[in-house]
Design a protein around this motif. Structure first.
Motif, PDB file in Angstrom:
ATOM      1  N   GLY A  61       0.853  -1.188   0.000  1.00  0.00           N
ATOM      2  CA  GLY A  61       0.000   0.000   0.000  1.00  0.00           C
ATOM      3  C   GLY A  61       0.884   1.231   0.000  1.00  0.00           C
ATOM      4  O   GLY A  61       1.012   1.932   0.991  1.00  0.00           O
ATOM      5  N   GLU A  62       1.534   1.464  -1.158  1.00  0.00           N
ATOM      6  CA  GLU A  62       2.496   2.576  -1.221  1.00  0.00           C
ATOM      7  C   GLU A  62       1.911   3.709  -2.050  1.00  0.00           C
ATOM      8  O   GLU A  62       1.308   3.462  -3.115  1.00  0.00           O
ATOM      9  CB  GLU A  62       3.780   2.047  -1.864  1.00  0.00           C
ATOM     10  CG  GLU A  62       5.044   2.507  -1.222  1.00  0.00           C
ATOM     11  CD  GLU A  62       5.192   2.083   0.233  1.00  0.00           C
ATOM     12  OE1 GLU A  62       4.810   2.871   1.119  1.00  0.00           O
ATOM     13  OE2 GLU A  62       5.682   0.968   0.472  1.00  0.00           O
ATOM     14  N   HIS A  63       2.084   4.927  -1.560  1.00  0.00           N
ATOM     15  CA  HIS A  63       1.547   6.128  -2.220  1.00  0.00           C
ATOM     16  C   HIS A  63       0.024   6.078  -2.341  1.00  0.00           C
ATOM     17  O   HIS A  63      -0.558   6.706  -3.219  1.00  0.00           O
ATOM     18  CB  HIS A  63       2.203   6.366  -3.591  1.00  0.00           C
ATOM     19  CG  HIS A  63       3.635   6.804  -3.482  1.00  0.00           C
ATOM     20  ND1 HIS A  63       3.995   8.117  -3.349  1.00  0.00           N
ATOM     21  CD2 HIS A  63       4.789   6.084  -3.445  1.00  0.00           C
ATOM     22  CE1 HIS A  63       5.322   8.202  -3.245  1.00  0.00           C
ATOM     23  NE2 HIS A  63       5.825   6.968  -3.303  1.00  0.00           N
ATOM     24  N   THR A  64      -0.581   5.320  -1.475  1.00  0.00           N
ATOM     25  CA  THR A  64      -2.049   5.267  -1.451  1.00  0.00           C
ATOM     26  C   THR A  64      -2.601   6.140  -0.323  1.00  0.00           C
ATOM     27  O   THR A  64      -3.756   6.554  -0.373  1.00  0.00           O
ATOM     28  CB  THR A  64      -2.534   3.820  -1.220  1.00  0.00           C
ATOM     29  OG1 THR A  64      -1.705   3.238  -0.203  1.00  0.00           O
ATOM     30  CG2 THR A  64      -2.426   2.990  -2.475  1.00  0.00           C
ATOM     31  N   ASP A  65      -1.777   6.421   0.694  1.00  0.00           N
ATOM     32  CA  ASP A  65      -2.341   7.114   1.876  1.00  0.00           C
ATOM     33  C   ASP A  65      -2.883   8.498   1.546  1.00  0.00           C
ATOM     34  O   ASP A  65      -4.009   8.847   1.926  1.00  0.00           O
ATOM     35  CB  ASP A  65      -1.350   7.135   3.065  1.00  0.00           C
ATOM     36  CG  ASP A  65      -0.016   7.803   2.809  1.00  0.00           C
ATOM     37  OD1 ASP A  65       0.262   8.175   1.657  1.00  0.00           O
ATOM     38  OD2 ASP A  65       0.754   7.968   3.785  1.00  0.00           O
ATOM     39  N   TYR A  66      -2.118   9.287   0.788  1.00  0.00           N
ATOM     40  CA  TYR A  66      -2.604  10.638   0.474  1.00  0.00           C
ATOM     41  C   TYR A  66      -3.664  10.621  -0.635  1.00  0.00           C
ATOM     42  O   TYR A  66      -4.167  11.663  -1.034  1.00  0.00           O
ATOM     43  CB  TYR A  66      -1.443  11.590   0.132  1.00  0.00           C
ATOM     44  CG  TYR A  66      -0.540  11.099  -0.974  1.00  0.00           C
ATOM     45  CD1 TYR A  66      -0.839  11.290  -2.311  1.00  0.00           C
ATOM     46  CD2 TYR A  66       0.644  10.421  -0.662  1.00  0.00           C
ATOM     47  CE1 TYR A  66      -0.003  10.841  -3.320  1.00  0.00           C
ATOM     48  CE2 TYR A  66       1.486   9.965  -1.660  1.00  0.00           C
ATOM     49  CZ  TYR A  66       1.160  10.192  -2.983  1.00  0.00           C
ATOM     50  OH  TYR A  66       1.995   9.726  -3.979  1.00  0.00           O
ATOM     51  N   MET A 106       0.261   7.786   6.861  1.00  0.00           N
ATOM     52  CA  MET A 106       0.707   6.426   7.216  1.00  0.00           C
ATOM     53  C   MET A 106       1.830   6.375   8.260  1.00  0.00           C
ATOM     54  O   MET A 106       1.734   5.644   9.248  1.00  0.00           O
ATOM     55  CB  MET A 106       1.151   5.683   5.956  1.00  0.00           C
ATOM     56  CG  MET A 106       1.847   4.372   6.262  1.00  0.00           C
ATOM     57  SD  MET A 106       2.124   3.363   4.833  1.00  0.00           S
ATOM     58  CE  MET A 106       3.475   4.183   4.030  1.00  0.00           C
ATOM     59  N   ASP A 107       2.907   7.120   8.024  1.00  0.00           N
ATOM     60  CA  ASP A 107       4.107   6.942   8.852  1.00  0.00           C
ATOM     61  C   ASP A 107       3.840   7.358  10.300  1.00  0.00           C
ATOM     62  O   ASP A 107       4.221   6.662  11.247  1.00  0.00           O
ATOM     63  CB  ASP A 107       5.267   7.776   8.302  1.00  0.00           C
ATOM     64  CG  ASP A 107       5.573   7.440   6.858  1.00  0.00           C
ATOM     65  OD1 ASP A 107       5.053   6.419   6.370  1.00  0.00           O
ATOM     66  OD2 ASP A 107       6.315   8.195   6.218  1.00  0.00           O
ATOM     67  N   GLN A 108       3.219   8.514  10.446  1.00  0.00           N
ATOM     68  CA  GLN A 108       2.956   9.018  11.791  1.00  0.00           C
ATOM     69  C   GLN A 108       1.931   8.134  12.492  1.00  0.00           C
ATOM     70  O   GLN A 108       2.038   7.874  13.698  1.00  0.00           O
ATOM     71  CB  GLN A 108       2.451  10.468  11.712  1.00  0.00           C
ATOM     72  CG  GLN A 108       3.505  11.473  11.229  1.00  0.00           C
ATOM     73  CD  GLN A 108       3.697  11.482   9.723  1.00  0.00           C
ATOM     74  OE1 GLN A 108       2.976  10.819   8.986  1.00  0.00           O
ATOM     75  NE2 GLN A 108       4.675  12.246   9.255  1.00  0.00           N
ATOM     76  N   GLU A 145       9.921  15.035  -5.992  1.00  0.00           N
ATOM     77  CA  GLU A 145       9.118  14.120  -6.817  1.00  0.00           C
ATOM     78  C   GLU A 145       7.884  13.623  -6.050  1.00  0.00           C
ATOM     79  O   GLU A 145       6.830  13.386  -6.626  1.00  0.00           O
ATOM     80  CB  GLU A 145       9.949  12.920  -7.274  1.00  0.00           C
ATOM     81  CG  GLU A 145      10.957  13.251  -8.339  1.00  0.00           C
ATOM     82  CD  GLU A 145      10.329  13.653  -9.675  1.00  0.00           C
ATOM     83  OE1 GLU A 145       9.373  12.999 -10.118  1.00  0.00           O
ATOM     84  OE2 GLU A 145      10.805  14.643 -10.270  1.00  0.00           O
ATOM     85  N   TYR A 146       8.037  13.472  -4.749  1.00  0.00           N
ATOM     86  CA  TYR A 146       6.908  13.033  -3.924  1.00  0.00           C
ATOM     87  C   TYR A 146       5.759  14.016  -4.070  1.00  0.00           C
ATOM     88  O   TYR A 146       4.616  13.633  -4.339  1.00  0.00           O
ATOM     89  CB  TYR A 146       7.351  12.946  -2.457  1.00  0.00           C
ATOM     90  CG  TYR A 146       6.288  12.387  -1.543  1.00  0.00           C
ATOM     91  CD1 TYR A 146       6.248  11.039  -1.254  1.00  0.00           C
ATOM     92  CD2 TYR A 146       5.302  13.212  -0.990  1.00  0.00           C
ATOM     93  CE1 TYR A 146       5.265  10.517  -0.422  1.00  0.00           C
ATOM     94  CE2 TYR A 146       4.326  12.704  -0.161  1.00  0.00           C
ATOM     95  CZ  TYR A 146       4.316  11.356   0.125  1.00  0.00           C
ATOM     96  OH  TYR A 146       3.334  10.847   0.942  1.00  0.00           O
ATOM     97  N   ASN A 147       6.086  15.307  -3.909  1.00  0.00           N
ATOM     98  CA  ASN A 147       5.025  16.321  -4.007  1.00  0.00           C
ATOM     99  C   ASN A 147       4.443  16.372  -5.417  1.00  0.00           C
ATOM    100  O   ASN A 147       3.243  16.611  -5.592  1.00  0.00           O
ATOM    101  CB  ASN A 147       5.577  17.690  -3.586  1.00  0.00           C
ATOM    102  CG  ASN A 147       5.888  17.737  -2.087  1.00  0.00           C
ATOM    103  OD1 ASN A 147       5.441  16.872  -1.329  1.00  0.00           O
ATOM    104  ND2 ASN A 147       6.649  18.728  -1.665  1.00  0.00           N
TER     105      ASN A 147
HETATM  106  C1  GLA Z   1       6.381   8.429   2.620  1.00  0.00           C
HETATM  107  C2  GLA Z   1       5.244   9.272   3.181  1.00  0.00           C
HETATM  108  C3  GLA Z   1       3.995   8.434   3.449  1.00  0.00           C
HETATM  109  C4  GLA Z   1       3.623   7.597   2.218  1.00  0.00           C
HETATM  110  C5  GLA Z   1       4.843   6.876   1.669  1.00  0.00           C
HETATM  111  C6  GLA Z   1       4.549   6.199   0.364  1.00  0.00           C
HETATM  112  O1  GLA Z   1       6.826   7.504   3.565  1.00  0.00           O
HETATM  113  O2  GLA Z   1       5.640   9.912   4.377  1.00  0.00           O
HETATM  114  O3  GLA Z   1       2.935   9.257   3.843  1.00  0.00           O
HETATM  115  O4  GLA Z   1       2.997   8.377   1.256  1.00  0.00           O
HETATM  116  O5  GLA Z   1       5.946   7.744   1.468  1.00  0.00           O
HETATM  117  O6  GLA Z   1       3.623   5.203   0.539  1.00  0.00           O
END
Ligand code: GLA
Length: 382
Positions: free
Chosen positions: A31-36, A168-170, A218-220
């Motif tokens: 489940g990557e890049h799905t949280d936002y 996700m991370d927090q 790139e994330y943004n």
């Molecule tokens: C980083 C972000 C998370 C998430 C991942 C990708 O870790 O902090 O919120 O979007 O990338 O899944």
């Protein structure tokens, strides 16, 4: 031992009487890049952590010593600061976000250290945010609940580190539970703990030891591309407020209108949401082959459609895929470096590590670092 070092350094610098807190990094099974995008994720807190000793000062000054960098910063919690070193922006951001939420954190002295490698995609920054959030919340009796704390930390990352991350991370660092993954629905924030019982298999991480400088910009950009996609699609399907509301089939008719790469980004996210749900089913049934298949699928999508992998990650996954005893492997976290997560039969573990090391060394002239991780509890006082 890190905890002893934190205690000793606190005593030497600021005297006795302190409270001790810890917050973990995280892994993410899938489940990557799905949280936002309001989708599903399946993270777990790990036994690599940030440890913090802290004591209120009775005034408005915060003084923080970072053991690993041998650096101390001091600031007035009620004033603005724009000259802080990068690491100090995280606690400072947490304090500022608390104030925005009408909370009144006071001054303190603190010392911290940790064993979460920075830049490895294990969320050392989320751990730093959450250890300060939980500690400040506790020592000043602010009464913030866990979910609000996760939001405060996420906003600290947005506004003070410049990464428009999801939750996700927090969330994982604060809500983690020993031996359990968390299936989190990022739309409703409902979550369920899933026992991680991998039977004769284990999860291990392989760290590429690279972090490309593109990572946060790139994330943004990915986040914006997804927002653009949903904006266009919602002109036709007004009920669709995020990619979470759409399946891969539902977005197909918009391929031309979305164009490339927006279509591929959206397609990846809808497919990844499916994969998370299928992975949870597989875990419940103990079907590790299926879980592994989903992990490989996730990597392929992240590499080819979402375009957040890099040659180092791709090589580790490709090599893992060719080895007996490997059920699944994929890049983990934001991408452009950091770790792969691998699901491997216990009996094959050592051979797999040797083969990965060999091919990585041959191609990139250095060895990856392997981490066997234990799934641990979330942030709290120790
Ligand atoms: C980083 C972000 C998370 C998430 C991942 C990708 O870790 O902090 O919120 O979007 O990338 O899944």
């Amino acid at each position: 031992m890190i905890i002893e070092r934190v205690k000793t350094d606190f005593s030497q610098k600021f005297g006795d009487h302190f409270r001790l807190f810890a917050a973990p990094g995280r892994l993410n099974i899938i489940g990557e890049h799905t949280d936002y995008n309001n989708g599903f994720v399946l993270p777990a807190a790990i036994d690599k952590k940030v440890y913090l000793a802290i004591r209120p000062t009775g005034d408005h000054m915060a003084t923080i010593y970072a053991i690993d960098l041998n650096e101390t910063v001091s600031f007035d919690v009620n004033k603005h600061q724009d000259q802080l070193p990068q690491w100090a922006k995280y606690p400072f951001g947490v304090i500022k976000e608390m104030q925005k939420a009408r909370l009144e954190p006071q001054g303190f002295t603190a010392v911290f250290s940790g064993d979460i490698p920075a830049g490895a995609g294990l969320s050392s920054s989320a751990a730093l945010e959450s250890v300060f959030a939980v500690a400040i919340n506790t020592i000043f009796g602010l009464g913030v609940d866990k979910l609000k704390m996760a939001h405060i930390c996420q906003m600290a990352e947005h506004h003070y580190a410049g990464v428009k991350c999801g939750i996700m991370d927090q969330f994982a660092s604060i809500f983690g539970k020993k031996d359990h993954a968390i299936r989190l629905d990022c739309q409703t924030l409902e979550f369920e703990y899933f026992p991680i019982n991998t039977g004769d298999h284990s999860l291990f991480l392989a760290d590429t030891r690279v972090k490309h400088s593109l990572a946060s910009s790139e994330y943004n950009i990915r986040r914006m591309e997804c927002e653009k996609g949903i904006q266009l699609i919602s002109n036709h399907l007004p009920h669709a407020r995020s990619l979470r509301d759409l399946s891969p089939e539902k977005i197909k008719p918009f391929k031309t209108e979305l164009g490339s790469p927006v279509f591929e980004r959206c397609e990846y996210v809808t497919e990844e949401n499916d994969r998370v749900l299928k992975s949870c089913e597989a875990m419940e049934k103990g079907d590790f082959r299926k879980l592994g298949e989903m992990m490989f699928g996730s990597h392929e999508g992240l590499s080819l459609k979402y375009n957040v992998s890099c040659p180092e990650l791709d090589l580790l996954v490709k090599t893992a895929k060719s080895l007996p005893g490997v059920l699944g492997s994929r890049m983990m976290g934001g991408g452009f470096g950091g770790c792969t997560i691998n699901l491997v039969e216990n009996s094959a573990m050592e051979d797999v590590k040797t083969a990965l090391d060999h091919s990585y060394l041959k191609q990139f002239g250095k060895s990856p670092v392997f981490y066997n991780v234990c799934i641990s509890d979330g942030a709290g006082e120790i």
